[in-house]
Design a protein around this motif. Structure first.
Motif, short mmCIF file in Angstrom:
data_model
loop_
_atom_site.label_atom_id
_atom_site.label_comp_id
_atom_site.label_asym_id
_atom_site.label_seq_id
_atom_site.Cartn_x
_atom_site.Cartn_y
_atom_site.Cartn_z
N GLY A 176 0.80 -1.22 0.00
CA GLY A 176 0.00 0.00 0.00
C GLY A 176 0.83 1.27 0.00
O GLY A 176 0.37 2.32 -0.46
N ILE A 177 2.09 1.20 0.49
CA ILE A 177 2.93 2.39 0.50
C ILE A 177 3.28 2.82 -0.92
O ILE A 177 3.53 4.01 -1.18
CB ILE A 177 4.21 2.12 1.32
CG1 ILE A 177 4.92 3.43 1.66
CG2 ILE A 177 5.15 1.20 0.57
CD1 ILE A 177 4.19 4.30 2.62
N LEU A 178 3.27 1.88 -1.86
CA LEU A 178 3.52 2.25 -3.26
C LEU A 178 2.38 3.11 -3.79
O LEU A 178 2.63 4.08 -4.53
CB LEU A 178 3.67 0.99 -4.11
CG LEU A 178 4.85 0.07 -3.76
CD1 LEU A 178 4.85 -1.15 -4.67
CD2 LEU A 178 6.16 0.83 -3.87
N VAL A 194 -3.45 -3.23 -7.08
CA VAL A 194 -2.41 -4.24 -6.88
C VAL A 194 -2.21 -4.54 -5.40
O VAL A 194 -2.12 -5.70 -4.97
CB VAL A 194 -1.10 -3.78 -7.53
CG1 VAL A 194 0.05 -4.73 -7.19
CG2 VAL A 194 -1.26 -3.69 -9.04
N ALA A 195 -2.16 -3.47 -4.57
CA ALA A 195 -1.98 -3.66 -3.13
C ALA A 195 -3.16 -4.40 -2.52
O ALA A 195 -2.97 -5.27 -1.64
CB ALA A 195 -1.79 -2.30 -2.45
N ALA A 196 -4.36 -4.09 -2.97
CA ALA A 196 -5.54 -4.78 -2.43
C ALA A 196 -5.53 -6.27 -2.80
O ALA A 196 -5.86 -7.13 -1.97
CB ALA A 196 -6.81 -4.11 -2.96
N VAL A 197 -5.13 -6.58 -4.03
CA VAL A 197 -5.08 -7.99 -4.45
C VAL A 197 -4.06 -8.76 -3.61
O VAL A 197 -4.33 -9.88 -3.12
CB VAL A 197 -4.76 -8.09 -5.95
CG1 VAL A 197 -4.45 -9.53 -6.35
CG2 VAL A 197 -5.92 -7.55 -6.77
N PHE A 198 -2.87 -8.19 -3.44
CA PHE A 198 -1.84 -8.86 -2.65
C PHE A 198 -2.27 -9.02 -1.19
O PHE A 198 -2.07 -10.07 -0.57
CB PHE A 198 -0.53 -8.11 -2.73
CG PHE A 198 0.19 -8.29 -4.04
CD1 PHE A 198 -0.20 -9.27 -4.93
CD2 PHE A 198 1.27 -7.50 -4.38
CE1 PHE A 198 0.45 -9.46 -6.13
CE2 PHE A 198 1.94 -7.67 -5.58
CZ PHE A 198 1.53 -8.66 -6.46
#
Length: 353
Positions: A176-178, A194-198
């Motif tokens: 999420g920092i990205l 992408v962060a939510a999927v990971f």
């Protein structure tokens, strides 16, 4: 199948990717986000959900019953063909590998954009993650599904350290920092997906392999989201730390601090006439540009330090000018004022009349 080249790796046009990366430093940096009213509302709402999950587990509510139902269902036995893949996928939530991977990317961005904010923001988020999640784990001491003793209990305040899920919280923060540091709205939306999927995938995977309860994963998601929402409160401190580090770095690189004697350059050589000559020049040979004038010549009457020299009658009153200040002799005659006698040293001296 086309041959694998640097521009076509696994069917992906890597030349476009590298061209996109080269545009990163040219893009203006967006100001850091502030703690707006909407973000503050989301933070306190998420904090309330955090408290609700903890209370639900402490009171052995229906959430604990769901934990035991999923645990006794044993998903890893229902779909064993997924186990090999998910054993590798869960690494995306481990703190060490993900922190190194994300730090390498943010370090490249910091170097290209000449700013330390990406790395400092990552460091601040990981520090908050270790302090808050680590304290909650040790404080509540919940046992994991593989070490549960009594069916239907919450397994709290024992010797475990799995509540909340560290893998899940770490996946939320590191990926999420990205999205938090994205420089354009479009990139922020894509990186958020992408962060939510990971984060969702890592949380569900820990439940599948039986290392966490469902409530552990819920609290892990909430814990990571709280850290991302609280980061704008850390931005003033991040800016001060960045200014402090950059000022010391530039001072060290420019060499404004006093150098040791062995590293200092050679000093200028003082000539007998009272002038300073550049190193390597010979005294007596006029230099095209004098290095430094004598400090005594600056306070003489009629002396212009940076302009043409002028003659003053005080020179004939007993002061002896240095060689570089004597009146030059030209083919048209001397520039001395009329009335002064020039005595030849070869003529015999006789009585004055």
């Amino acid at each position: 199948m086309p041959p694998v080249t640097p521009c076509n790796l696994f069917g992906v046009r890597t030349d476009r990717i590298f061209a996109r990366l080269e545009q990163e430093p040219a893009r203006p940096l967006t100001p850091p986000p502030e703690m707006s009213g909407t973000r503050r509302t989301l933070f306190f709402t998420t904090l309330g959900f955090y408290v609700a999950v903890v209370v639900a587990v402490l009171t052995t509510s229906r959430l604990v019953r769901l934990d035991w139902q999923v645990m006794l269902f044993r998903p890893y036995k229902q779909w064993p063909e997924l186990h090999a893949f998910l054993d590798y996928f869960v690494v995306l939530g481990q703190r060490g590998p993900t922190a190194v991977l994300v730090a390498a990317w943010l370090g490249w961005r910091s170097w290209r954009q000449r700013t330390l904010r990406p790395l400092l923001a990552l460091g601040a988020s990981l520090l908050l993650l270790n302090v808050t999640v680590g304290a909650a784990k040790l404080g509540m001491g919940r046992e994991g599904p593989h070490y549960a003793n009594r069916i239907g209990t919450n397994e709290m305040f024992l010797t475990g350290d799995i509540f909340p899920s560290g893998h899940t919280a770490n996946a939320v923060v590191t990926w999420g920092i990205l999205a938090y540091l994205a420089t354009t709205p479009r990139a922020r939306r894509r990186l958020s997906v992408v962060a939510a999927v990971f984060a969702l995938g890592v949380g569900v995977t820990t439940v599948y392999i039986g290392t966490h309860w469902v409530s552990d994963v819920l609290l892990g998601w909430v814990s990571g989201l709280l850290i991302l929402l609280a980061l704008p409160w850390c931005e003033p401190l991040i800016a001060r730390v960045e200014a402090y580090l950059l000022s010391h770095w530039y001072r060290l690189r420019e060499g404004s601090a006093p150098l040791p004697a062995r590293l200092r350059p050679r000093a200028a050589v003082t000539a007998p006439e009272g002038r300073l000559h550049a190193p390597g020049s010979r005294p007596g040979v006029p230099s095209p540009e004098p290095v430094l004038a004598s400090p005594r010549s600056a306070d003489r009457p009629g002396r212009v330090p940076d302009g043409p020299r002028t003659h003053h009658p005080s020179h004939a009153a007993g002061r002896h000018a240095v060689r570089s200040e004597r009146s030059p002799v030209t083919p048209s005659g001397s520039r001395r004022p009329p009335g002064e006698r020039t005595v030849s040293r070869t003529a015999p001296l006789g009585p004055r009349k």
